[in-house]
Design an enzyme around this catalytic site. Structure first.
Site, PDB file in Angstrom:
ATOM      1  N   ASP B 104       0.862  -1.190   0.000  1.00 28.37           N
ATOM      2  CA  ASP B 104       0.000   0.000   0.000  1.00 28.37           C
ATOM      3  C   ASP B 104       0.892   1.232   0.000  1.00 28.37           C
ATOM      4  O   ASP B 104       1.240   1.776   1.048  1.00 28.37           O
ATOM      5  CB  ASP B 104      -0.933  -0.017   1.209  1.00 28.37           C
ATOM      6  N   ILE B 105       1.273   1.659  -1.208  1.00 24.53           N
ATOM      7  CA  ILE B 105       2.258   2.744  -1.336  1.00 24.53           C
ATOM      8  C   ILE B 105       1.644   4.007  -1.946  1.00 24.53           C
ATOM      9  O   ILE B 105       2.204   5.075  -1.833  1.00 24.53           O
ATOM     10  CB  ILE B 105       3.480   2.286  -2.151  1.00 24.53           C
ATOM     11  N   LYS B 106       0.508   3.873  -2.642  1.00 28.72           N
ATOM     12  CA  LYS B 106      -0.215   5.019  -3.220  1.00 28.72           C
ATOM     13  C   LYS B 106       0.714   6.020  -3.917  1.00 28.72           C
ATOM     14  O   LYS B 106       0.565   7.229  -3.734  1.00 28.72           O
ATOM     15  CB  LYS B 106      -1.055   5.715  -2.147  1.00 28.72           C
ATOM     16  N   ARG B 107       1.650   5.532  -4.716  1.00 28.47           N
ATOM     17  CA  ARG B 107       2.528   6.425  -5.444  1.00 28.47           C
ATOM     18  C   ARG B 107       1.815   6.982  -6.677  1.00 28.47           C
ATOM     19  O   ARG B 107       0.827   6.391  -7.162  1.00 28.47           O
ATOM     20  CB  ARG B 107       3.810   5.702  -5.867  1.00 28.47           C
TER      21      ARG B 107
END
Lengths: 306, 306
Positions: B104-107
């Site tokens: 879950d990095i939402k880059r």
């Protein structure tokens, strides 16, 4: 207010320029690569070491002519742990030379998660009764898609620790039209709504120069949009990417200044740090890459200030 | 197609559940904290070590009853280098136990930068003539605000390396209304436009179960929106956060399944990993935190499958 420090440095140096530190391995000077790979092997650790040595030389040659640098964390993060270590050391070295650091991290997440990002990057982390700093940039970039509650943890830390953020409003890339340009029922495009939110978020953080520490990212590639945003966001300072390599020109920036000719800081990354690869600076030789970067900054300054 | 592996595991285990690994230092078992702080001091390295020991125990107790885990990188990143090291080790350990890992990095960033994130997280990095993996999650979460060209590097790596992404469409937090719910001139809210883009991006990555490896994040807290999105995105698999602690219930998920009762994986983080702090599992004692997590997963499974 941190924004005052940035604006003052821009005025003092007559230089609304931030140098992007976005190292690419295949663009590093051959001699630097050979030397470090020979000692450390072709490893992520070696690549991170090359990046740091490169950044350090660039910083040493530009710290007295620009107010800030902007490392793009993705270029480091892709190397894993060694890359993050290099990013943190780059931030720290730049600050030791008096530069302000804008961490280009574009994070965005729900409240408790945003809090973790904020504490790690612009705040402090608590480990039992001890307090530590992890990244410690001055400013960071933030993605607004998840809304106000995803931004408020950063606002608290901006207040508490005298830091600042740049929120994506209208980005420099072509694809920015896909969502940011959609027109809502009241006739405004999404980026205008985001601009209005950014103004609101920044209301309690306005400094003596009239700008807030809650700033916006507005691409140089969108001069018309930039002009409209400036008219509607008189207290918002703009970070302007997209100058040079991406096609933005000095002329495109005119509408983004306020009447005092303040209000923006223009980023150039490859145009500065990879200048030694360009036709114009070829005669410098790759061992003079940092001098080429300095001269490219001075040329950019002449171009911007006319 | 990686999505087939995820769907198959959900079917085999009868468990559309992903456990979020979002450790918070003040919620770690006291004995584990004391033990590691005693040896390593109250440092970020010690905190990272505590997180890893905690995660490992949780993984050992759930790997046979859920298909996937979702570490939230912010919780690790805030600890700097030591935290990133812990995140990477957690990803690797979970994979070694047969779990799929959703990072879950939402880059989200422009093309060359998105490429760096993509290579580092779901692709490979090249160092001269050698090839390395940095993070190596199976799936990552991605922020769409910057548009199609900011997502296309991930799509290439999904094709090339058999990976997948989850794009934020309608997030579970209250502030998601600020931008995602704005209505455009054609009568559709922004999240529907983003949903349409996600469907398009996923067209070339549809697997044998009829779902694409380009998936969407849709909050359990928005049952109506989720139902509309399911109707309009029949080939898109949903990651559903917001169940439990944030207020989403099993009933709220009904409209998000497809007619086969497939199509979603529901996340629970604190509800599982911090179950031992809750009234319900208090009798377990903190030394049985991992057993409490397992039993909380089984309870969640009963709740979801009715």
């Amino acid at each position: 207010m941190l924004i005052d420090k940035l604006v003052s440095r821009i005025i003092d140096l007559d230089s609304p320029i931030v140098v992007g530190l976005d190292p690419r391995l295949d663009k590093m000077p051959q001699k630097l690569r050979d030397e470090i790979f020979f000692v450390r092997g072709k490893t992520p650790e070696a690549a991170a070491r090359i990046f740091y040595r490169f950044n350090k030389a660039i910083i040493d040659h530009i710290y007295d002519i620009v107010p800030a640098v902007k490392p793009q964390i993705a270029m480091y993060e892709q190397l894993g742990v060694a890359g993050i270590d290099c990013y943190i050391k780059t931030v720290s070295y730049a600050k030791s030379k008096g530069l302000l650091v804008i961490g280009d991290i574009k994070r965005g997440d729900i409240a408790t998660t945003a809090e973790a990002y904020s504490h790690g990057h612009i705040g402090k982390i608590e480990i039992e009764d001890t307090v530590h700093k992890a990244f410690d940039e001055d400013f960071i970039t933030v993605n607004p898609y998840m809304g106000s509650d995803s931004v408020s943890p950063y606002l608290s830390d901006c207040q508490k620790y005298g830091k600042g953020i740049f929120v994506l409003v209208k980005t420099s890339n072509k694809g920015s039209k896909d969502i940011q340009d959609l027109i809502t029922v009241d006739g405004l495009p999404i980026y205008r709504h985001v601009g209005n939110l950014v103004s609101e978020w920044g209301n309690d953080l306005i400094g003596e120069h009239g700008f807030s520490s809650v700033c916006a990212v507005v691409g140089a590639t969108h001069p018309e949009e930039g002009t409209i945003l400036r008219e509607n966001m008189p207290h918002t300072f703009f970070l302007v990417p997209g100058y040079g390599a991406q096609g933005g020109t000095a002329k495109d920036l005119q509408g983004m200044y306020n009447p005092d000719k303040l209000g923006i800081i223009v980023n150039s990354s490859r145009g500065i740090t990879e200048a030694f690869h360009s036709e114009e600076y070829k005669t410098y030789g790759e061992h003079n890459f940092a001098q080429a970067a300095r001269d490219a900054v001075l040329a950019m300054k002449r171009d911007l200030l006319g």
